[in-house]
Design an enzyme around this catalytic site. Structure first.
Site, PDB file in Angstrom:
ATOM      1  N   GLY A  13      58.356  33.325  43.240  1.00 55.55           N
ATOM      2  CA  GLY A  13      57.545  33.943  42.202  1.00 55.55           C
ATOM      3  C   GLY A  13      58.357  34.745  41.198  1.00 55.55           C
ATOM      4  O   GLY A  13      59.457  34.351  40.785  1.00 55.55           O
ATOM      5  N   ASN A  82      60.405  44.568  44.256  1.00 58.67           N
ATOM      6  CA  ASN A  82      59.461  43.569  43.729  1.00 58.67           C
ATOM      7  C   ASN A  82      58.499  43.057  44.802  1.00 58.67           C
ATOM      8  O   ASN A  82      57.397  42.613  44.476  1.00 58.67           O
ATOM      9  CB  ASN A  82      60.277  42.402  43.141  1.00 58.67           C
ATOM     10  CG  ASN A  82      59.432  41.162  42.940  1.00 58.67           C
ATOM     11  OD1 ASN A  82      58.678  41.059  41.979  1.00 58.67           O
ATOM     12  ND2 ASN A  82      59.522  40.215  43.872  1.00 58.67           N
ATOM     13  N   GLY A  84      55.700  42.194  47.147  1.00 58.35           N
ATOM     14  CA  GLY A  84      54.309  42.655  47.139  1.00 58.35           C
ATOM     15  C   GLY A  84      53.379  41.590  47.675  1.00 58.35           C
ATOM     16  O   GLY A  84      53.684  40.394  47.634  1.00 58.35           O
ATOM     17  N   TYR A 147      45.302  47.061  46.524  1.00 58.73           N
ATOM     18  CA  TYR A 147      46.431  46.655  45.669  1.00 58.73           C
ATOM     19  C   TYR A 147      46.576  47.588  44.465  1.00 58.73           C
ATOM     20  O   TYR A 147      47.677  48.052  44.136  1.00 58.73           O
ATOM     21  CB  TYR A 147      46.188  45.215  45.217  1.00 58.73           C
ATOM     22  CG  TYR A 147      47.284  44.555  44.426  1.00 58.73           C
ATOM     23  CD1 TYR A 147      48.323  43.874  45.067  1.00 58.73           C
ATOM     24  CD2 TYR A 147      47.274  44.554  43.036  1.00 58.73           C
ATOM     25  CE1 TYR A 147      49.313  43.234  44.337  1.00 58.73           C
ATOM     26  CE2 TYR A 147      48.255  43.918  42.297  1.00 58.73           C
ATOM     27  CZ  TYR A 147      49.274  43.259  42.959  1.00 58.73           C
ATOM     28  OH  TYR A 147      50.253  42.624  42.234  1.00 58.73           O
ATOM     29  N   GLY A 178      51.173  41.357  33.758  1.00 58.99           N
ATOM     30  CA  GLY A 178      49.782  40.924  33.800  1.00 58.99           C
ATOM     31  C   GLY A 178      49.662  39.754  34.766  1.00 58.99           C
ATOM     32  O   GLY A 178      50.370  39.695  35.767  1.00 58.99           O
ATOM     33  N   TYR A 179      48.788  38.829  34.459  1.00 57.13           N
ATOM     34  CA  TYR A 179      48.607  37.664  35.335  1.00 57.13           C
ATOM     35  C   TYR A 179      49.674  36.626  34.998  1.00 57.13           C
ATOM     36  O   TYR A 179      49.724  36.100  33.893  1.00 57.13           O
ATOM     37  CB  TYR A 179      47.189  37.097  35.195  1.00 57.13           C
ATOM     38  CG  TYR A 179      46.187  37.921  35.971  1.00 57.13           C
ATOM     39  CD1 TYR A 179      45.834  39.199  35.539  1.00 57.13           C
ATOM     40  CD2 TYR A 179      45.637  37.453  37.154  1.00 57.13           C
ATOM     41  CE1 TYR A 179      44.950  39.976  36.265  1.00 57.13           C
ATOM     42  CE2 TYR A 179      44.740  38.220  37.886  1.00 57.13           C
ATOM     43  CZ  TYR A 179      44.399  39.477  37.433  1.00 57.13           C
ATOM     44  OH  TYR A 179      43.527  40.249  38.154  1.00 57.13           O
TER      45      TYR A 179
HETATM   46  N1  CAA Z   1      33.638  41.710  38.230  1.00 58.02           N
HETATM   47  C1  CAA Z   1      32.346  41.846  38.597  1.00 58.02           C
HETATM   48  N2  CAA Z   1      31.820  41.163  39.601  1.00 58.02           N
HETATM   49  C2  CAA Z   1      32.577  40.293  40.255  1.00 58.02           C
HETATM   50  C3  CAA Z   1      33.928  40.092  39.929  1.00 58.02           C
HETATM   51  C4  CAA Z   1      34.438  40.832  38.857  1.00 58.02           C
HETATM   52  N3  CAA Z   1      35.729  40.702  38.466  1.00 58.02           N
HETATM   53  N4  CAA Z   1      34.430  39.176  40.756  1.00 58.02           N
HETATM   54  C5  CAA Z   1      33.446  38.814  41.584  1.00 58.02           C
HETATM   55  N5  CAA Z   1      32.328  39.479  41.273  1.00 58.02           N
HETATM   56  C6  CAA Z   1      31.014  39.375  41.906  1.00 58.02           C
HETATM   57  C7  CAA Z   1      30.662  37.940  42.255  1.00 58.02           C
HETATM   58  O1  CAA Z   1      30.032  37.336  41.150  1.00 58.02           O
HETATM   59  C8  CAA Z   1      29.729  38.139  43.427  1.00 58.02           C
HETATM   60  O2  CAA Z   1      28.468  38.571  42.957  1.00 58.02           O
HETATM   61  P1  CAA Z   1      27.106  38.098  43.661  1.00 58.02           P
HETATM   62  O3  CAA Z   1      27.158  38.640  45.058  1.00 58.02           O
HETATM   63  O4  CAA Z   1      26.023  38.703  42.819  1.00 58.02           O
HETATM   64  O5  CAA Z   1      27.146  36.602  43.614  1.00 58.02           O
HETATM   65  C9  CAA Z   1      30.400  39.309  44.128  1.00 58.02           C
HETATM   66  O6  CAA Z   1      31.091  40.057  43.159  1.00 58.02           O
HETATM   67  C10 CAA Z   1      31.502  38.822  45.098  1.00 58.02           C
HETATM   68  O7  CAA Z   1      30.902  38.567  46.239  1.00 58.02           O
HETATM   69  P2  CAA Z   1      31.502  37.515  47.254  1.00 58.02           P
HETATM   70  O8  CAA Z   1      30.806  37.743  48.563  1.00 58.02           O
HETATM   71  O9  CAA Z   1      31.479  36.130  46.686  1.00 58.02           O
HETATM   72  O10 CAA Z   1      33.021  37.958  47.374  1.00 58.02           O
HETATM   73  P3  CAA Z   1      34.075  37.482  48.391  1.00 58.02           P
HETATM   74  O11 CAA Z   1      34.034  38.334  49.596  1.00 58.02           O
HETATM   75  O12 CAA Z   1      33.983  36.008  48.605  1.00 58.02           O
HETATM   76  O13 CAA Z   1      35.397  37.824  47.629  1.00 58.02           O
HETATM   77  C11 CAA Z   1      36.958  37.706  45.819  1.00 58.02           C
HETATM   78  C12 CAA Z   1      35.789  37.042  46.520  1.00 58.02           C
HETATM   79  C13 CAA Z   1      38.035  38.115  46.822  1.00 58.02           C
HETATM   80  C14 CAA Z   1      36.491  38.915  45.067  1.00 58.02           C
HETATM   81  C15 CAA Z   1      37.502  36.612  44.871  1.00 58.02           C
HETATM   82  O14 CAA Z   1      36.564  36.452  43.838  1.00 58.02           O
HETATM   83  C16 CAA Z   1      38.832  36.978  44.231  1.00 58.02           C
HETATM   84  O15 CAA Z   1      39.861  36.692  44.811  1.00 58.02           O
HETATM   85  N6  CAA Z   1      38.812  37.556  43.053  1.00 58.02           N
HETATM   86  C17 CAA Z   1      40.056  37.791  42.285  1.00 58.02           C
HETATM   87  C18 CAA Z   1      40.548  39.205  42.442  1.00 58.02           C
HETATM   88  C19 CAA Z   1      41.799  39.307  41.619  1.00 58.02           C
HETATM   89  O16 CAA Z   1      41.776  39.239  40.405  1.00 58.02           O
HETATM   90  N7  CAA Z   1      42.929  39.422  42.265  1.00 58.02           N
HETATM   91  C20 CAA Z   1      44.187  39.455  41.564  1.00 58.02           C
HETATM   92  C21 CAA Z   1      45.138  38.592  42.300  1.00 58.02           C
HETATM   93  S1  CAA Z   1      46.626  38.307  41.371  1.00 58.02           S
HETATM   94  C22 CAA Z   1      47.472  39.729  41.467  1.00 58.02           C
HETATM   95  O17 CAA Z   1      47.111  40.652  42.140  1.00 58.02           O
HETATM   96  C23 CAA Z   1      48.739  39.792  40.657  1.00 58.02           C
HETATM   97  C24 CAA Z   1      48.659  40.855  39.671  1.00 58.02           C
HETATM   98  O18 CAA Z   1      49.307  41.893  39.829  1.00 58.02           O
HETATM   99  C25 CAA Z   1      47.886  40.688  38.426  1.00 58.02           C
END
Ligand code: CAA
Length: 240
Positions: A13, A82, A84, A147, A178-179
């Site tokens: 990465g 780095n 993480g 995180y 960022g992403y």
């Molecule tokens: N804002 C508002 N609502 C959100 C949302 C958001 N960003 N993301 C999900 N939701 C909502 C969904 O729509 C859902 O709503 P409903 O229950 O009304 O349908 C609810 O929140 C999520 O419920 P789930 O039971 O489906 O959630 P889950 O337990 O399956 O978890 C998750 C799913 C883990 C949140 C998954 O959506 C996910 O991985 N999201 C991404 C999180 C993210 O951006 N991580 C960054 C990773 S990259 C990184 O970290 C590198 C970096 O430094 C940038």
């Protein structure tokens, strides 16, 4: 032989891109990794960069690892914290284990990485510390209470180290990616990822090399007066 640089999480990465950028800039690079032997072996075959296996979550292992790097390559003058991990879950579903694992690696891991190296930097009156934080430490993120807490904490670490290190010629800075198109971001469900990309004014994910170039500048002699700063590289997603 150039200055010795240690990059934790340095075989995949963003970390891999940093290791390569520093090697290309003339540093002697040691790339740490925690578990993926196959990826580390492939990385060495492709780049010629030596790899070292330990978990940054373990203080004694980090201390022994840094000592091994110094025995092999010489004093570590540049350290890039780095490594993480993510354990994403909405807060109401987040387990104490998911909380702790992320704290241990992303926050305590920075302490464990820099602390054993710091006295030597003070003695030699030179050092460069860069911590890879995240846009999500700056703005918070749904499902990342753990995180985001660590990445915000990392900014507190570098701001404090900057003040302690200044008299000794040591700078400490953070880069907030960022992403970026890495396995970590690709692990986010596709629909969620698409909605995130839609919020990035640049309209795309970043490339690991775009972060590596920020790091290469911050550790250079040219950046000697930059300390305690946060470089945001996020395609305009979040403007501090
Ligand atoms: N804002 C508002 N609502 C959100 C949302 C958001 N960003 N993301 C999900 N939701 C909502 C969904 O729509 C859902 O709503 P409903 O229950 O009304 O349908 C609810 O929140 C999520 O419920 P789930 O039971 O489906 O959630 P889950 O337990 O399956 O978890 C998750 C799913 C883990 C949140 C998954 O959506 C996910 O991985 N999201 C991404 C999180 C993210 O951006 N991580 C960054 C990773 S990259 C990184 O970290 C590198 C970096 O430094 C940038």
């Amino acid at each position: 032989m150039g200055r010795v640089a240690l990059v934790t999480g340095g075989t995949r990465g963003i970390g891999a891109a940093i290791s390569v950028a520093l090697k290309d800039a003339g540093y002697t690079v040691a790339a740490n990794y925690a578990g993926n032997d196959a990826a580390a072996q492939k990385f060495t075959e492709q780049t010629g960069i030596k790899t070292y296996k330990w978990s940054v979550a373990d203080y004694e292992a980090s201390k022994a690892g840094a000592a091994q790097v110094e025995a092999d390559l010489g004093p570590i003058e540049v350290v890039i914290a780095n490594a993480g991990i993510t354990r994403d879950a909405p807060f109401h579903k987040m387990t104490p284990q998911q909380w702790q694992e992320v704290i241990d690696t992303n926050l305590t891991g920075v302490f464990n990485t820099v602390h054993p190296i710091w006295p030597g930097m003070r003695e030699r009156k030179f050092g460069r510390v860069v911590v890879i934080s995240s846009v999500n430490g700056q703005k918070g993120q749904f499902a990342q209470v753990n995180y985001a807490a660590t990445k915000a904490g990392d900014l507190g670490i570098i701001k404090s180290l900057a003040q302690e290190g200044a008299r000794f010629g040591i700078t400490a800075n953070a880069v907030c990616p960022g992403y970026i198109a890495t396995e970590m971001v690709m692990a986010v469900p596709e629909k969620v990822r698409e909605s995130i990309i839609a919020q990035i004014p640049a309209g795309r994910l970043g490339e690991p090399e775009e972060i590596a170039r920020c790091v290469a500048f911050l550790v250079s002699d040219d950046a000697g007066f930059i300390s305690g700063s946060t470089v945001s590289a996020n395609g305009g997603q979040f403007v501090v």
